[in-house]
Design a protein around this motif. Sequence first.
Motif, short mmCIF file in Angstrom:
data_model
loop_
_atom_site.label_atom_id
_atom_site.label_comp_id
_atom_site.label_asym_id
_atom_site.label_seq_id
_atom_site.Cartn_x
_atom_site.Cartn_y
_atom_site.Cartn_z
N LYS A 85 0.76 -1.10 0.08
CA LYS A 85 -0.06 0.16 0.20
C LYS A 85 0.77 1.27 -0.09
O LYS A 85 0.50 2.30 -0.35
CB LYS A 85 -0.83 -0.14 1.31
N ARG A 267 -5.85 -0.46 -2.68
CA ARG A 267 -6.37 0.34 -1.47
C ARG A 267 -5.61 1.50 -1.31
O ARG A 267 -6.50 2.36 -0.87
CB ARG A 267 -5.95 -0.75 -0.31
N ARG A 270 -7.70 3.72 -3.51
CA ARG A 270 -9.20 4.04 -3.07
C ARG A 270 -8.87 5.09 -1.93
O ARG A 270 -9.66 5.99 -1.99
CB ARG A 270 -9.61 2.54 -2.31
N GLU A 303 -15.48 -0.54 -2.78
CA GLU A 303 -15.33 -1.15 -1.46
C GLU A 303 -15.71 -2.64 -1.52
O GLU A 303 -15.38 -3.54 -0.89
CB GLU A 303 -16.45 -0.45 -0.55
N LEU A 306 -13.01 -4.77 -2.88
CA LEU A 306 -11.86 -5.01 -1.82
C LEU A 306 -12.22 -5.71 -0.82
O LEU A 306 -11.33 -6.61 -0.34
CB LEU A 306 -11.33 -3.60 -1.57
#
Length: 395
Positions: A85, A267, A270, A303, A306
């Motif tokens: 990430k 992520r 996001r 969402e 994920l």
Amino acid sequence: MATHAMQQDGARPASAGPISVDQLDRLTRRLAETAEHYDRSGEFPRANFDLLAAEGLIGLTVPRALGGRGAGLGEAIRVLAAVAKGEPSTALILFMTYHHHATPARARNWPQAIYERLARDAVAGRGLIGGLRVEPELGTPVRGGLPATIARRTADGWAISGTKIYSTGSTGLDWFSVWAKTDEDVPRVGNFLVRADSAGIDIEPVWDHLGMRATVSHAVHFADTPTPFDHAVDIRRPEQWAAGAGDPSLAIWNALAISTIYDGVARAARDWLRAYLNDRVPTNLGASLATLPRVQEKFGEIETLLQVNRTLIRDAAARYDAGDPPSAVEVNNIKYLTTANAIRAVEIGLELTGNPGISRKNPLERHYRDVLCSRIHSPQTDTILIAAGRAALGN
């Protein structure tokens, strides 16, 4: 000559306890601070591995008896997710070292002194190792065929000659695990450990790809590179490497780690998108983009994608750690689904942002380039789906 990775004598000793959420969150933030720099420079992320060493995370999967944390797949997935990430190239390079220490067959089958040396180096914050398998003519050995890289017997050991491409981590590794065949009348094939600072190694800086640029996956040329006899750590007749003859944990770790790394990219995308949608207030709307039902619907889709990824990855890792490992078909199906979900999640972000999403000043553009690279990792989509179809059809 290859550049040997910097020694990390100040690395924090590994502890046995689980890694806290706060530590992982801090790690993500630190790595994200320089992710754009490494994307633009395409250099090995040395400072990131200095940080991982200081946090005692290089030796995460090394057995506790050798000073490591002895972490299972589930804990390794947590760390790789946090690293990816922040900066996914670092995660891919780190995974290779985790992989080498997490598979019990290596500790059992390799010469004990050699394995322990690599394990203790990892605990000390160095000892990065990567597998060099792909060749210009052969491509990936996953699809079969003998390597052109050859190991010739000498009076002192082996002399390795050949070229490997897409050599992830090339300029920053301490050890290369080179897939080669012997020069025997009936050749054997397998892994030869070669120190990265050995003679006869030339790294050609050819990696200039769309994404995952800091993996420095350059071409590595070997010209009679010496390595001792006992550094042929796992060589077998070609038929012994046939499907089902190897360690099944290798496929499980590979599929779930690749899934985790690219889910981590999605992520990060996001999180940036959420901030953008809340901060962007068009004058004609008089409110943030996040208040629009269409935006809420599409963000909800992200969402959901994920959430599915997290559930699939964590459940499979938990099964493996509990001694009920999923099959290779199952974990490869997970890789196929989760990487497709990750790509789709970032694509939705681009749909919602328009031009800002593909501007170099915004990280969403980088995340999109990185997440697209999930498609190239073995096993690839055709191999996965054919295997799944055959299994379902009873073939």
